[in-house]
Design an enzyme around this catalytic site. Structure first.
Site, PDB file in Angstrom:
ATOM      1  N   GLY A 194      41.096  41.812  24.795  1.00 60.47           N
ATOM      2  CA  GLY A 194      41.222  40.853  23.700  1.00 60.47           C
ATOM      3  C   GLY A 194      41.172  41.507  22.340  1.00 60.47           C
ATOM      4  N   GLY A 248      41.344  45.282  30.122  1.00 59.98           N
ATOM      5  CA  GLY A 248      41.284  44.091  30.954  1.00 59.98           C
ATOM      6  C   GLY A 248      41.853  44.293  32.346  1.00 59.98           C
ATOM      7  N   LYS A 306      48.931  33.129  30.990  1.00 60.83           N
ATOM      8  CA  LYS A 306      49.282  32.105  30.010  1.00 60.83           C
ATOM      9  C   LYS A 306      50.017  32.656  28.785  1.00 60.83           C
ATOM     10  CE  LYS A 306      45.465  28.962  31.151  1.00 60.83           C
ATOM     11  NZ  LYS A 306      44.283  28.255  30.623  1.00 60.83           N
ATOM     12  N   ARG A 327      34.153  50.658  32.332  1.00 60.70           N
ATOM     13  CA  ARG A 327      33.468  50.520  31.041  1.00 60.70           C
ATOM     14  C   ARG A 327      32.152  51.289  31.003  1.00 60.70           C
ATOM     15  NH1 ARG A 327      35.037  44.153  29.962  1.00 60.70           N
ATOM     16  NH2 ARG A 327      36.932  44.591  28.776  1.00 60.70           N
TER      17      ARG A 327
END
Length: 404
Positions: free
Chosen positions: A385, A361, A208, A40
């Site tokens: 996200g 991510g 998840k 980043r």
């Protein structure tokens, strides 16, 4: 979407002007405070370099981790300032606070081409406040650092899905522009949603199902194949009535997974074999078992070689590929083969002309950690996200405000 870009701002002229830039410098740190993945930081350099070289007085705001609105020395941007200065080839000052006396004094002392990084903006509770007035107050304080004739450049794509002071509210107070990074990310995601060449393959991993449910539902309607690995594959396997041993499962999502598999039987593909171990540990002895033969005392930590081959076959002829989420616990070498194998399949498809996007991510981190060539993919996103929410069709506040 139509917004003004960094090129528009540079054409207007920035020499001698203050420019507030919201960058995404939320990099991972090890226990010693060293940056383990500078992706980043590297991605933020083009916009900052262009502004500094054009003579702007650049004030950068960014966050690191989740300090809960109070200063935390472990989450200081000090290592980021050093890394940024190294990449920019110029000294980057770090203010000792967000908008306090030190930040104000340093901002007032800037000369043309200087770069000042403010301390972690999430040290100020107003940054993430749900109260519009509190966020607006912080935004005004940030604007005070750069002056009334300043401009705002939004270049932190990883935070544009957040309605936060340094992302959203400052854009209402200053002329706002999309930085190089944000403009590139939007262009890539528009291509994924509007002009997708087929076959379109989606690779989803992570722990998840609940984190990815909306994007699974959305992309299953668009994709020709959607392959699922990572921890969330075990909830899908459990929904088929299979025993998954001690593997990670979300019981409340089992019915949902069963419905998804029923509705999109020709699109969604789950593992056929699994790498299992006794416990979640790098040195735990492993073995490969069929997906319907996971022993009760074992937990799945990666997809098996048969699944890698199956997923590779599905990816090999794809013209468009979107990948978000590792296939296993890639941080442990014994359980990294699944992620590496699928990544190599995507690289192979890209070499044959496919348009491939790595959705930020952990996926981006895996590419670098596993030593895979970054230029083997068409684009590696910085916003996990934010990318997912864009693909879900959600309105992202930090982009919407640039259009107003």
């Amino acid at each position: 979407m139509t917004v003004k870009t960094l090129e528009d701002l540079l054409a207007e002229g920035v020499s001698g002007r203050g420019v507030l830039v919201r960058s995404d410098l939320n990099v991972p740190l090890d226990d010693s405070g060293d940056i383990t993945d500078p992706g980043r930081v590297i991605a933020s350099v083009p916009t900052l370099k262009a502004l500094a070289e054009a003579g702007a007085k650049v004030v950068v705001t960014a966050h690191l981790g989740r300090p809960k609105g109070t200063p935390d020395p472990k989450l200081s941007l000090a290592p980021v300032a050093a890394a940024l200065g190294e990449r920019l080839g110029r000294h980057v000052q770090l203010a000792g606070d967000v908008v306090g006396a030190d930040a104000l004094a340093r901002a007032e002392g800037l000369t043309d081409g200087d770069v000042l990084l403010l301390e972690n903006v999430r040290f100020d509770p107003r940054e993430t406040s749900k109260d519009d007035g509190e966020r607006a107050a912080l935004a005004r304080a940030l604007v005070e650092l750069v002056g009334d004739d300043a401009a705002f450049v939004s270049d932190g794509f990883g935070v544009v899905h957040r309605k936060q002071a340094s992302v959203y509210d400052v854009a209402k107070l200053l002329p706002a522009y999309a930085g190089t990074l944000v403009a590139t990310e939007v262009k890539v995601l528009e291509q994924l949603t509007e002009s997708t060449d087929r076959p379109y393959a989606v690779v989803l991993g992570g722990s998840k199902v609940s984190d990815k449910l909306a994007v699974i539902e959305r992309l299953a309607q668009k994709a020709d194949s959607l392959v699922i690995g990572g921890g969330m594959c075990f909830t899908f396997l459990a929904s088929q009535g299979l025993s998954v041993g001690k593997s990670l499962v979300q019981p409340e999502m089992i019915d949902t997974c069963r419905q998804l598999l029923d509705t999109y039987a020709d699109v969604i593909h789950v593992p056929v074999d699994i790498v299992v171990a006794d416990e979640f540990a790098a040195d735990s002895p492993s073995e490969i078992v069929a997906a319907d033969q996971i022993p009760d005392g074992k937990m799945g930590l990666d997809i098996g070689p048969g699944t890698v081959q199956r997923f590779t076959n599905l990816l090999s002829n794809a013209k468009t590929v979107f990948w978000n989420g590792p296939m296993g616990v890639f941080e442990f070498p014994a359980f990294a083969a699944g992620t590496k194998g699928v990544a190599e399949a995507i690289i192979g498809a890209t070499a044959k002309g496919a348009f491939s996007v790595v959705g930020g991510g952990d996926s981006a981190a895996a590419v670098r950690q596993l030593g895979l060539p970054e230029d083997g993919f068409s684009h590696i996103s910085t916003g996990g996200g934010a990318s997912l929410e864009y693909l879900e069709g959600k309105v992202l506040p930090g982009l919407e405000v640039l259009e107003s």
